[in-house]
Design a protein around this motif. Structure first.
Motif, PDB file in Angstrom:
ATOM      1  N   ASN A 133       0.845  -1.202   0.000  1.00  0.00           N
ATOM      2  CA  ASN A 133       0.000   0.000   0.000  1.00  0.00           C
ATOM      3  C   ASN A 133       0.876   1.247   0.000  1.00  0.00           C
ATOM      4  O   ASN A 133       1.094   1.862   1.059  1.00  0.00           O
ATOM      5  N   PRO A 134       1.401   1.644  -1.160  1.00  0.00           N
ATOM      6  CA  PRO A 134       2.359   2.765  -1.212  1.00  0.00           C
ATOM      7  C   PRO A 134       1.801   4.091  -0.725  1.00  0.00           C
ATOM      8  O   PRO A 134       2.567   4.967  -0.333  1.00  0.00           O
ATOM      9  N   GLN A 135       0.471   4.257  -0.759  1.00  0.00           N
ATOM     10  CA  GLN A 135      -0.115   5.524  -0.337  1.00  0.00           C
ATOM     11  C   GLN A 135      -0.491   5.545   1.141  1.00  0.00           C
ATOM     12  O   GLN A 135      -0.936   6.571   1.662  1.00  0.00           O
ATOM     13  N   LEU A 136      -0.298   4.429   1.841  1.00  0.00           N
ATOM     14  CA  LEU A 136      -0.701   4.353   3.241  1.00  0.00           C
ATOM     15  C   LEU A 136       0.283   5.120   4.122  1.00  0.00           C
ATOM     16  O   LEU A 136       1.492   4.999   3.958  1.00  0.00           O
ATOM     17  N   PRO A 137      -0.202   5.917   5.083  1.00  0.00           N
ATOM     18  CA  PRO A 137       0.702   6.628   6.002  1.00  0.00           C
ATOM     19  C   PRO A 137       1.261   5.680   7.053  1.00  0.00           C
ATOM     20  O   PRO A 137       0.794   4.543   7.195  1.00  0.00           O
ATOM     21  N   CYS A 138       2.234   6.149   7.799  1.00  0.00           N
ATOM     22  CA  CYS A 138       2.814   5.345   8.873  1.00  0.00           C
ATOM     23  C   CYS A 138       1.829   5.254  10.035  1.00  0.00           C
ATOM     24  O   CYS A 138       1.278   6.267  10.480  1.00  0.00           O
TER      25      CYS A 138
END
Length: 676
Positions: A468-473
């Motif tokens: 999920n490259p767009q997921l935040p930490c």
């Protein structure tokens, strides 16, 4: 404009007013609120604020920003908004529909004239546009339709970007390819999914109630497979012949027989075609008996097997399933694969996990176009990444099962088998090759990350961020802030550390995995952690060095908060130094370096590892000298009284000489240290 004036402002223009919610425009877990356009006071806008753990549809956002299609609520802008030093949110800004919802439960049905004259043609135009651009909306449903203007004019579809594809759809709106998947694991699908959803929307609005209400996801799926969607949904609503033909075309469960965009264009233009009827899942000429019930549908058999895995493996073990697939379904390739799965399962030994793995692989063959099943997990092709994000939000059994699925290689085996199987016009394998449940390179990488699951920076968290490259930490220290990149991560950690005077925990499994996934140059740092004892001097110095590198490469400005944190975790080791002079000297250097806010300078100035090594050597040497003196004194004391008296005098004298020598040596070493 001052910094305070920029807070809550998207791209210097749209002021997000969280204190003015618009709950009727909420999108799942995401909350809606009013927006002020600072450049146009006449505009009417609203924002959807993303829940930080929800995966949004980044690829669709980019397309819609280039060109807004007709019949879709207009996306004006999107991006991260800073509300304070530690509160970042991802926001979508849309044009606000002022005419309200087209349909709401409890308000009654929509007339056929309004539906076919105003609503459906608008949706068909949207489907045509999406089809031309190879997009899918995946949110076509009755309660996601709005009037842009008062007076019931300007029908538009609502949000389709802020949640995973299809995740907000009631189960009845999903075609059989995704009907049995968990909501967040349904996958993006294609335009044929939207065409099917259009059919269910018509049924919903004409009937005035949600079709299939009261039935579970599995019950609806079974009913559609057994009788066909048209037979399950349409007879319960008032529908003219014209509507009946339309729904028969839209609700065909076979995508190759379902009306496509070209047929819808002709229908819109007044050319009506008799649809080809659908009758549910294909049926074998001969049945197979499972748990005292006969099955002729491979998909219905698959569904039943997932509900009783132990009994299902017995059906595989005795060869009956392989025989049925070979003889009744006429698929020799699938039968061979079934036999291989059975033999492997028998060889590995019976047990709950082994049975589940074998049955999962078998069901992926029987229902190759449907959802993949494993324990609590069920997802369609392309739906695994967003379901994994959901699993981290809800935790519990779903997360554990997804970890097990990746770790034991079941998913990887199924994907290898899936991509290596040749497409066929008959049998269980679809005629047109589709994307597998997960791209094979991603599945392989995740399997490798799970092999190192105990090492920080790997495991299920690493899979989450890679998929999920767009997921935040999702590190706990961020408390839900949308930390989308490494620079923001460092800035938020600094702000939190500064407020807490360094008393924070800026490193956990999520932060480590996020850093490793978003900055490949940091990967080697996490490999080294595997050989170190957490909390030890080597581990602590390596951790501080990691943040020093982050500061140097990503955010080189002074970081007094993180410098204070570094000092806090280094001090216990400094205080363990035996030499008072060396210890106090290092503490003074530490305090001075912390003032610079430069973490790398802290490490260089205190040179802790070398100083601790020297201190250890000098302490051991002093201890050895002391032991020799004590032994010498004991030897002397073993003689006559006169020798005892001489030994005592000699001992006092020798101890004085050694103390003076040790003091001079220590002072000399300290002086040389300052001259370095």
């Amino acid at each position: 404009m001052t910094m305070d004036e920029n807070l809550g402002l998207l791209h210097g223009r749209y002021r997000i007013q969280m204190s003015q919610p618009l709950s009727h425009l909420d999108s799942g877990e995401n909350r809606a609120c009013k927006v002020e356009d600072t450049r146009d006071s006449t505009s009417h806008l609203f924002a959807i604020i993303l829940n930080s753990g929800v995966v949004y549809r980044d690829e669709l956002v980019q397309d819609l920003m280039k060109k807004s299609p007709p019949g879709l609520i207009s996306l004006q802008s999107h991006g991260v908004v800073k509300f304070d030093d530690t509160d970042y949110r991802y926001v979508f800004v849309f044009e606000q529909p002022l005419g309200g919802a087209v349909y709401a439960e409890g308000r009654g049905a929509i007339s056929e004239n309004v539906l076919l004259g105003k609503i459906v043609p608008r949706l068909v135009d949207l489907l045509i546009d999406f089809s031309n651009r190879k997009l899918s909306h995946r949110g076509i449903r009755a309660d996601n339709l709005f009037y842009m203007e008062p007076g019931e004019s300007g029908v538009v579809l609502g949000d389709c970007v802020s949640t995973p594809a299809g995740s907000l759809q009631p189960a009845v709106y999903e075609p059989v390819e995704s009907a049995n998947a968990l909501a967040e694991g349904r996958g993006r699908g294609d335009i044929m999914y939207d065409i099917y959803a259009l059919g269910v929307t018509i049924v919903h609005m004409l009937g005035g109630v949600l079709p299939g209400e009261g039935r579970s996801r599995e019950e609806l799926y079974a009913a559609k497979l057994q009788h066909g969607s048209y037979a399950v949904l349409v007879p319960k609503i008032p529908a003219s012949t014209r509507v009946g033909f339309l729904l028969a075309g839209l609700l065909n469960d076979d995508p190759t027989r379902r009306w496509n965009v070209e047929v819808l264009k002709r229908w819109r233009d007044g050319v009506y075609e008799r649809p080809r009827p659908g009758f549910g899942d294909r049926q074998a000429p001969g049945p197979i008996v499972f748990e005292e019930q006969e099955y002729v549908s491979p998909r219905l058999l698959s569904l039943a097997m997932t509900q009783r895995p132990a009994q299902a493996f017995t059906l595989m073990e005795n060869g009956k399933l392989e025989s049925w697939v070979r003889n009744s379904l006429g698929d020799k390739d699938a039968a061979t694969r079934m036999a291989e799965i059975s033999l492997k399962g028998i060889a590995s030994g019976r047990g709950r996990q082994g049975d589940t793995q074998s049955v999962s692989k078998a069901c992926a063959i029987l229902d190759g176009d449907g959802a993949f099943w494993y324990r609590e997990v069920s997802f369609s092709r392309g739906g695994f990444p967003s379901l994994l994000a959901c699993a981290f939000r809800v935790a519990g059994a779903l997360k554990n099962s997804m970890a097990e699925l990746l770790e034991n290689g079941t998913l990887l085996d199924v994907i290898y088998s899936d991509v290596s199987t040749k497409p066929a016009a008959t049998g269980l394998v679809p005629g047109k090759k589709k994307e597998s449940w997960l791209k094979i390179n991603l599945a392989t990488e995740c399997f490798e990350y799970m092999e190192k699951r105990d090492v920080i920076g790997f495991g299920l968290e690493r899979c989450l961020y890679e998929l999920n490259p767009q997921l935040p930490c999702l590190g706990s220290v961020f408390e839900g802030a949308f930390v989308k990149d490494v620079e923001t991560l460092v800035d938020v950690l600094e702000a939190r550390a500064l407020k807490a005077d360094g008393n924070i925990k800026p490193f956990d499994r999520h932060i480590a995995a996020f850093l490793a996934a978003r900055n490949k140059s940091l990967a080697k740092h996490f490999q080294k952690f595997s050989s170190m004892q957490p909390g030890g001097i080597e581990y602590t110095l390596h951790l501080v060095a990691l943040f020093a590198r982050l500061q140097t490469l990503i955010s080189p400005s002074p970081k007094p908060g993180l410098a204070a944190w570094a000092a806090k975790i280094l001090k216990p080791f400094i205080k363990s130094i035996n030499s008072d002079i060396r210890r106090e000297t290092i503490l003074r250097k530490l305090a001075k370096a912390v003032e610079t806010g430069n973490i790398d300078r802290i490490l260089k100035d205190i040179d802790l590892q070398n100083n601790m090594n020297r201190d250890g050597r000098e302490y051991r040497q002093a201890l050895q000298v002391f032991i020799k003196i004590v032994e010498g004194m004991r030897a002397l004391e073993a003689g006559t009284e006169a020798r005892k008296l001489a030994a005592q005098k000699y001992g006092h004298w020798l101890a004085s000489i050694i103390s003076i020598a040790a003091l001079m040596t220590s002072m000399g070493l300290s002086y040389m240290y300052f001259l370095r």
